[in-house]
Structures are given as structure tokens and as C-alpha cells.
Design an enzyme around this catalytic site. Sequence first.
Site, PDB file in Angstrom:
ATOM      1  N   SER A 174       0.788  -1.228   0.000  1.00 38.09           N
ATOM      2  CA  SER A 174       0.000   0.000   0.000  1.00 38.09           C
ATOM      3  C   SER A 174       0.823   1.282   0.000  1.00 38.09           C
ATOM      4  O   SER A 174       0.325   2.323  -0.387  1.00 38.09           O
ATOM      5  CB  SER A 174      -0.960  -0.008   1.188  1.00 38.09           C
ATOM      6  OG  SER A 174      -0.247  -0.208   2.384  1.00 38.09           O
ATOM      7  N   HIS A 202      -5.690  -3.470  -2.291  1.00 38.63           N
ATOM      8  CA  HIS A 202      -5.401  -2.579  -3.422  1.00 38.63           C
ATOM      9  C   HIS A 202      -5.374  -3.322  -4.759  1.00 38.63           C
ATOM     10  O   HIS A 202      -5.035  -2.727  -5.786  1.00 38.63           O
ATOM     11  CB  HIS A 202      -4.060  -1.866  -3.216  1.00 38.63           C
ATOM     12  CG  HIS A 202      -4.065  -0.938  -2.047  1.00 38.63           C
ATOM     13  ND1 HIS A 202      -4.505   0.361  -2.123  1.00 38.63           N
ATOM     14  CD2 HIS A 202      -3.714  -1.132  -0.754  1.00 38.63           C
ATOM     15  CE1 HIS A 202      -4.407   0.940  -0.931  1.00 38.63           C
ATOM     16  NE2 HIS A 202      -3.935   0.047  -0.081  1.00 38.63           N
ATOM     17  N   LYS A 233     -11.714   0.646  -0.955  1.00 43.02           N
ATOM     18  CA  LYS A 233     -10.729   1.290  -1.836  1.00 43.02           C
ATOM     19  C   LYS A 233     -11.320   1.435  -3.238  1.00 43.02           C
ATOM     20  O   LYS A 233     -12.162   2.284  -3.436  1.00 43.02           O
ATOM     21  CB  LYS A 233      -9.431   0.516  -1.766  1.00 43.02           C
ATOM     22  CG  LYS A 233      -9.015   0.457  -0.283  1.00 43.02           C
ATOM     23  CD  LYS A 233      -7.615   0.619   0.073  1.00 43.02           C
ATOM     24  CE  LYS A 233      -7.526   1.086   1.509  1.00 43.02           C
ATOM     25  NZ  LYS A 233      -6.702   0.243   2.364  1.00 43.02           N
TER      26      LYS A 233
HETATM   27  C1  LIG Z   1      -6.564  -0.023   3.759  1.00 43.38           C
HETATM   28  C2  LIG Z   1      -5.994  -1.349   4.002  1.00 43.38           C
HETATM   29  C3  LIG Z   1      -6.529  -2.197   4.978  1.00 43.38           C
HETATM   30  C4  LIG Z   1      -7.593  -1.746   5.931  1.00 43.38           C
HETATM   31  O1  LIG Z   1      -8.813  -1.646   5.309  1.00 43.38           O
HETATM   32  P1  LIG Z   1      -9.947  -0.705   5.946  1.00 43.38           P
HETATM   33  O2  LIG Z   1     -11.197  -1.171   5.308  1.00 43.38           O
HETATM   34  O3  LIG Z   1      -9.568   0.691   5.595  1.00 43.38           O
HETATM   35  O4  LIG Z   1      -9.913  -0.937   7.428  1.00 43.38           O
HETATM   36  C5  LIG Z   1      -5.999  -3.466   5.099  1.00 43.38           C
HETATM   37  N1  LIG Z   1      -4.984  -3.879   4.304  1.00 43.38           N
HETATM   38  C6  LIG Z   1      -4.435  -3.079   3.368  1.00 43.38           C
HETATM   39  C7  LIG Z   1      -3.324  -3.593   2.527  1.00 43.38           C
HETATM   40  C8  LIG Z   1      -4.911  -1.784   3.195  1.00 43.38           C
HETATM   41  O5  LIG Z   1      -4.352  -0.976   2.307  1.00 43.38           O
END
Ligand SMILES: *Cc1c(COP(=O)(O)O)cnc(C)c1O
Length: 377
Positions: A174, A202, A233
Amino acid sequence: MFAKELNELKKKDLIRQIISHTSPLRSTITIKGRKYINFSTNDYLGLASHPEVIKALISALRKYAFGTGASRLLAGGSILHEMLEEQISNFKGTESALVFNSGYSANTGIIPVIASDGDVIFSDELNHASIIDGCRLSTARTVIYRHRDMTHLKALIKKGRTGRKIVITDTVFSMDGDIAPLSDICDICTSHDAILYIDDAHGTGVLGNGIGALAHSNIKPEPWIIQMGTFSKALGSFGAFVAGSKDVIKWISNTSRSFIFSTALPSCIISASIAAIKLIKKDRTLIKRLWSNREMLMEGLKGLHYDTMGSETPIIPLRADSIKDALRLSRYLYKKGIYVPAIRPPSVREPRIRITVSAAHTEKHIELLISTLKRFR
Ligand SMILES: *Cc1c(COP(=O)(O)O)cnc(C)c1O
């Protein structure tokens, strides 16, 4: 209280600021009355403000009310939760799926129940904080392998003899925007009889025609692969999922504390996620636009001598020599009406600014970012 500690953070340039916008989340946002081009969102396809997504949310809100009053096991969830789970397992090609309230609660809730006493977790050193916390909550031993280093993973996995072995990796990292070598990881898992747990936060909606990282790498969703991903996302909604074999999902829904002891997500949010998946299944042009925007930005960056740190995706970090330099670049862009956050320790070891490009950006937005970066150096 904590004044001394806060002062320490301040001295190291590590004070974080909550930034609030007063506009809808789009490719531009308004902060303190000024409009900025937004290169910070993970809303890769612009679905957070898509009319179909909003429409689905409002109609479910009318039909099912807002609050859910209880966890899924106590009838807090509606039939929409089940529909979304079916849709996700179809989309990912797995037998079954389960919705979680967020990606953070999925990782911290699932990892401790798939890896426990006597088991060994092999975790990439740049895995997301929620994975790290999931490993901390697990009673299994956690062994960290160097980022994407398959020789290191092989050497470590050879040593563990008893118990279950679980390899855990982000698919798209990320903060770096590079992709895990999933084919090699799968080979290693097969030869050592290990389970693979991937965090496709992602990758979902971005890679493999939107299906995710496994599709991107031509890997079949085998029963020993557990896929976690988020709706928050590229899908522009909220919440998360885990997809895998029937037994694995049943085990998780019976044991995972963040699933059992937390109120179900509102049905309207579930409805928005359903609409978002339908949209990307129906029309892949959004994903194409995301990638052509990404190519355009990478092309423009080529002559500018920034280090993009191995980015392969719409997450494009630009390395900075120090925390101060990262802040300086981010503030310069901000002054010019472009929002790109600086990312500092402890989120990352090496300071950087982190650009995320989306399908909603126009050519003009991207050109402006490039020309502004050019003037900075
Ligand atoms: C954003 C993210 C999360 C957390 O997800 P949320 O729904 O925002 O709690 C977990 N793993 C990765 C790789 C992320 O980028």
C-alpha cells in the site's frame, strides 16, 4: 498529560494532522475553503461518488433502515449481506465468502484463527499494519521475510517443521505500489504444504480486470488460498471480505472475534458495495482509464529524476531523502493546489510522498501534477 511525548514527536517532524474536506470525495476536494486536485485517495475508480452507488445506498436505506442493532449472528445482517457474499465468491471464484466491517477488523480477526499455537506465520516485512496486528494477536510464531525476497522466504520456510505454515502477503503493497510475486509464493506454498493468505485491498477493482491479484497472475483460487480484500478502496464503499473454501469461511464465521463481537454493517453500505461490483463487472472502461492515467503519469515522471520506488500500480511513491524533504515537497504541491500527502515513519521506513492516481483524474490534472513536480526540482 503526554505533552512531553508530543513534543518529542514534534521535534522529529512526526506530528500527524487530521485533514477534513468539505466537498464530495472526487478527483478534486475542498479543504479549508480551497479546492485541491486530490492525489491521495484509494478511490481508484471514482466509485465513491458514482450515481449508481449512491442510488443503491439510498434505496436500501429506505428499505432496511440504517442501524443494524446487532451482529450477524444475532440477525443484525439483512439478506443483502448474504447477496454480497455470494457476489464476492462468484467474482473471486471461491466457494464461499464472508463480509467484515473493515479491512482492519478482517485482518486482526482472521489471522489469529487461521494460525495459532504451534503454527508459523511467514509475513512480508512491508505488510500492512492490520496484518502486523493480526499476527501480534495470533498465538502462532511470526517470522518476517525480507520484502518480496523469495530466497529468504524459502530459507525460512524450510526450517519450520511442525504445525501449520501460513504465508501472508499484501498483493499490492500500500505504500510502495509494487506487487507481490504471487506465482513464486504459490510454488513455495505448494512445495511446503503451506496456506497462503493474501490481502488484496489494493488489488480488488484494480488488477486482473478488477477481479484482483490472483487473476492478474493467472492463479486459480485454490482451496489453500484465503483471500481478504476491502470494499473501501477501488469499490468506493466501506467494509471488507474474506473469500475461500466453504470450510475455511465457516471456521472463520464461528471463531473470529471481530466478526462475532461487532455490529453488522448497515445494509445501505452493503447495497453500495453490491452496486460497485456490478458496475466494474459491467463496464471495464473505468479500469482501463485508471491504468491509462497511471501510464500517463509514469511517462511524465520519467524525465524528472524522481525515484518511484518500484511502483507497478496506481500507487506511486516519490522517495524523499528525509522527513523534512518529504514534508517540503508535499507542502509545495499543497500551495500549488495539489494534495499529495507525505508519508513518514512509523507508516514507512523511508520517507516519501505517496501519489495515488484514479480513473476520475483528467489529463489536465495529471499534466498539472507533472509540471508542478518539474518546477520543484
Ligand atoms: C486499507 C488497508 C486495509 C484496511 O482496510 P480498511 O477497510 O480501511 O480498514 C488493510 N490492508 C491493506 C493492505 C490496506 O491498504
